[in-house]
Scaffold this motif. Structure first.
Motif, mmCIF file in Angstrom:
data_model
loop_
_atom_site.group_PDB
_atom_site.id
_atom_site.type_symbol
_atom_site.label_atom_id
_atom_site.label_comp_id
_atom_site.label_asym_id
_atom_site.label_seq_id
_atom_site.Cartn_x
_atom_site.Cartn_y
_atom_site.Cartn_z
ATOM 1 N N LEU A 252 9.124 -17.619 -56.370
ATOM 2 C CA LEU A 252 7.788 -17.092 -56.108
ATOM 3 C C LEU A 252 6.754 -18.200 -55.917
ATOM 4 O O LEU A 252 5.859 -18.073 -55.086
ATOM 5 N N THR A 253 6.901 -19.286 -56.689
ATOM 6 C CA THR A 253 5.903 -20.349 -56.617
ATOM 7 C C THR A 253 6.165 -21.332 -55.487
ATOM 8 O O THR A 253 5.253 -22.028 -55.033
ATOM 9 N N GLY A 254 7.425 -21.433 -55.036
ATOM 10 C CA GLY A 254 7.773 -22.389 -53.986
ATOM 11 C C GLY A 254 7.885 -23.814 -54.486
ATOM 12 O O GLY A 254 8.012 -24.750 -53.695
ATOM 13 N N LYS A 255 7.851 -24.004 -55.821
ATOM 14 C CA LYS A 255 7.992 -25.342 -56.400
ATOM 15 C C LYS A 255 9.013 -25.287 -57.526
ATOM 16 O O LYS A 255 9.204 -24.230 -58.143
ATOM 17 N N PRO A 256 9.691 -26.397 -57.833
ATOM 18 C CA PRO A 256 10.686 -26.394 -58.911
ATOM 19 C C PRO A 256 10.069 -25.974 -60.243
ATOM 20 O O PRO A 256 8.910 -26.269 -60.529
ATOM 21 N N ALA A 257 10.857 -25.293 -61.068
ATOM 22 C CA ALA A 257 10.380 -24.852 -62.377
ATOM 23 C C ALA A 257 10.003 -26.065 -63.231
ATOM 24 O O ALA A 257 10.722 -27.055 -63.284
ATOM 25 N N GLY A 258 8.849 -25.965 -63.881
ATOM 26 C CA GLY A 258 8.417 -27.029 -64.770
ATOM 27 C C GLY A 258 7.896 -28.270 -64.084
ATOM 28 O O GLY A 258 7.724 -29.314 -64.720
ATOM 29 N N ASP A 259 7.604 -28.190 -62.801
ATOM 30 C CA ASP A 259 7.162 -29.368 -62.060
ATOM 31 C C ASP A 259 5.886 -29.974 -62.640
ATOM 32 O O ASP A 259 5.724 -31.188 -62.668
ATOM 33 N N ASP A 260 4.968 -29.121 -63.105
ATOM 34 C CA ASP A 260 3.715 -29.633 -63.664
ATOM 35 C C ASP A 260 3.955 -30.440 -64.944
ATOM 36 O O ASP A 260 3.174 -31.341 -65.267
ATOM 37 N N LEU A 261 5.039 -30.119 -65.672
ATOM 38 C CA LEU A 261 5.375 -30.881 -66.873
ATOM 39 C C LEU A 261 5.912 -32.256 -66.501
ATOM 40 O O LEU A 261 5.607 -33.251 -67.154
ATOM 41 N N ARG A 262 6.699 -32.310 -65.439
ATOM 42 C CA ARG A 262 7.214 -33.609 -64.968
ATOM 43 C C ARG A 262 6.076 -34.479 -64.425
ATOM 44 O O ARG A 262 6.080 -35.694 -64.581
ATOM 45 N N GLU A 263 5.123 -33.843 -63.750
ATOM 46 C CA GLU A 263 4.008 -34.599 -63.161
ATOM 47 C C GLU A 263 2.963 -34.994 -64.192
ATOM 48 O O GLU A 263 2.118 -35.860 -63.932
ATOM 49 N N GLY A 264 2.997 -34.353 -65.376
ATOM 50 C CA GLY A 264 2.014 -34.672 -66.406
ATOM 51 C C GLY A 264 0.637 -34.125 -66.106
ATOM 52 O O GLY A 264 -0.381 -34.789 -66.370
ATOM 53 N N LYS A 265 0.551 -32.898 -65.572
ATOM 54 C CA LYS A 265 -0.730 -32.291 -65.226
ATOM 55 C C LYS A 265 -1.546 -31.995 -66.482
ATOM 56 O O LYS A 265 -1.107 -31.255 -67.372
ATOM 57 N N ARG A 266 -2.757 -32.557 -66.550
ATOM 58 C CA ARG A 266 -3.616 -32.399 -67.725
ATOM 59 C C ARG A 266 -4.499 -31.162 -67.556
ATOM 60 O O ARG A 266 -5.705 -31.246 -67.312
ATOM 61 N N THR A 267 -3.893 -30.001 -67.692
ATOM 62 C CA THR A 267 -4.571 -28.727 -67.463
ATOM 63 C C THR A 267 -5.184 -28.192 -68.765
ATOM 64 O O THR A 267 -4.994 -28.755 -69.850
ATOM 65 N N VAL A 268 -5.899 -27.087 -68.647
ATOM 66 C CA VAL A 268 -6.440 -26.408 -69.826
ATOM 67 C C VAL A 268 -5.297 -25.997 -70.763
ATOM 68 O O VAL A 268 -5.420 -26.110 -71.999
ATOM 69 N N LEU A 269 -4.215 -25.526 -70.200
ATOM 70 C CA LEU A 269 -3.033 -25.154 -70.993
ATOM 71 C C LEU A 269 -2.571 -26.325 -71.855
ATOM 72 O O LEU A 269 -2.318 -26.167 -73.066
ATOM 73 N N ILE A 270 -2.479 -27.499 -71.251
ATOM 74 C CA ILE A 270 -2.009 -28.680 -71.977
ATOM 75 C C ILE A 270 -3.049 -29.129 -73.003
ATOM 76 O O ILE A 270 -2.716 -29.498 -74.138
ATOM 77 N N ALA A 271 -4.321 -29.107 -72.620
ATOM 78 C CA ALA A 271 -5.377 -29.529 -73.548
ATOM 79 C C ALA A 271 -5.385 -28.658 -74.798
ATOM 80 O O ALA A 271 -5.558 -29.163 -75.913
#
Length: 356
Positions: A252-271
């Protein structure tokens, strides 16, 4: 489709026609440029068309006549979106976009194939990055051209220009804030919320509404009412997108699962997780988060920390609150078209649903 018009189909028709003209122009410069046009064609195919949809219904909310070329103008926001995606994928070193190779990987593969055929050639990876940056630049230029050749008169275009200029500045500024956040190596909630607003909320919902309303002759009262709806909705949309970047189905997303975790995205979720995780959880999180070689078990461990720290639930609550704020603002908004109110309410649900 939202409301009484098939916006995705009409936007695709406008993009195809525009790129047909660009192909003629660029191939007159050199046949090599066909690769850039084809990449633009592929990048502008598909997608949810949310930004053109908000633009169209902002126009209708202002009482704009749908017989005017609003869908051609709205398509310019899809071209702007592609520009941002291409550049974002370069900055994030992403391999995949919408289930296909990201633009820089596409150009890298083209150059590698040429080198294998000829036996000579430069650095394929470097070529791919450079070609993708130029594609993003072209799409940014083309977005402006699409709007200004859409068929609206000079007065309408002048009204829309300040909002179109604003969205381009804001999304670029938001991208830089995102880069600073990643480079800091720290998760700060205030910083994450600023990135959320300027990289996504204004650019996805608020400014497209403003561009459409300005083209339709909307007054300042309507512009402010659309902001009251668009800003919280844009934030809810990005919060959902951040959750999908960690927990979403790649189909559905068109990107590998967990990609944002590999990239280290500093999102509200992570904060939120960093603020509320236990010391043991935080140590594990710091050890794993942002590593590009994360395996499935390590991704699952990070997901469990996000769940156990209640970061996921906090984001879900924020999505609910902001969507409710947006819908309440929509109820109060002085819209000139009742169909627009229903379409914008439907868009609010669609933009924040887990399926997107």
């Amino acid at each position: 489709m939202y409301g009484d018009v098939d916006i995705p189909a009409e936007v695709q028709r406008a993009l195809t026609g525009f790129l047909d003209l660009q192909q003629q122009r660029l191939e007159a410069i050199g046949p090599e440029l066909a690769e850039q046009v084809q990449a633009a064609r592929d990048a502008t195919s598909g997608g949810k068309r949310l930004r053109p949809s908000f633009c169209y219904w902002g126009f209708r909310a202002a009482g704009g006549d749908p017989a005017q070329p609003i869908l051609k103008a709205a398509a310019s926001l899809e071209m702007l979106h592609v520009s941002a995606l291409v550049h974002d994928d370069v900055m994030d070193s992403s391999d995949v976009r919408r289930g296909a190779p990201a633009a820089h990987r596409r150009f890298e593969a083209l150059q590698r194939a040429r080198s294998q055929t000829s036996g000579v050639g430069g650095d394929a990876e470097r070529f791919g990055i450079g070609a993708a940056i130029l594609l993003g630049d072209l799409c940014l230029i083309w977005a402006d051209e699409m709007l200004h050749t859409s068929g609206f008169d000079a007065a309408a275009l002048a009204r829309a220009a300040r909002f179109f200029d604003a969205v381009r500045v804001e999304v670029t500024a938001g991208q830089y804030l995102d880069l600073v956040a990643q480079a800091s190596g720290e998760s700060d909630m205030d910083q994450a919320l600023r990135v959320l607003r300027y990289k996504s909320a204004t650019y996805t919902v608020e400014r497209p509404l403003h561009v459409g309303a300005a083209l339709g002759g909307g007054d300042q009262r309507l512009i402010e009412a659309l902001s009251a709806y668009g800003l919280p909705l844009g934030e809810a949309f990005q919060l959902r997108d951040d959750l999908l970047g960690v927990f979403g189905d790649p189909a559905l997303t068109g990107k590998p699962a967990g990609d944002d975790l590999r990239e280290g995205k500093r999102t509200v979720l992570i904060a939120y997780a960093v603020d509320h995780a236990s010391e043991v959880q935080l140590a594990e999180f710091d050890r794993l988060f942002g590593r590009p070689d994360l395996d499935d078990d390590e991704i699952q461990l990070l997901r469990e920390i996000l769940q156990d720290s209640r970061a996921v639930q906090a984001c879900e609550d924020l999505i609910t609150d902001r969507t409710e704020d947006a819908l309440a603002a929509l109820d109060r908004a002085p819209l000139a078209d009742g169909t627009a109110r229903k379409a914008l309410a439907d868009l609010a649900i669609a933009a924040t649903s887990r399926q997107l």
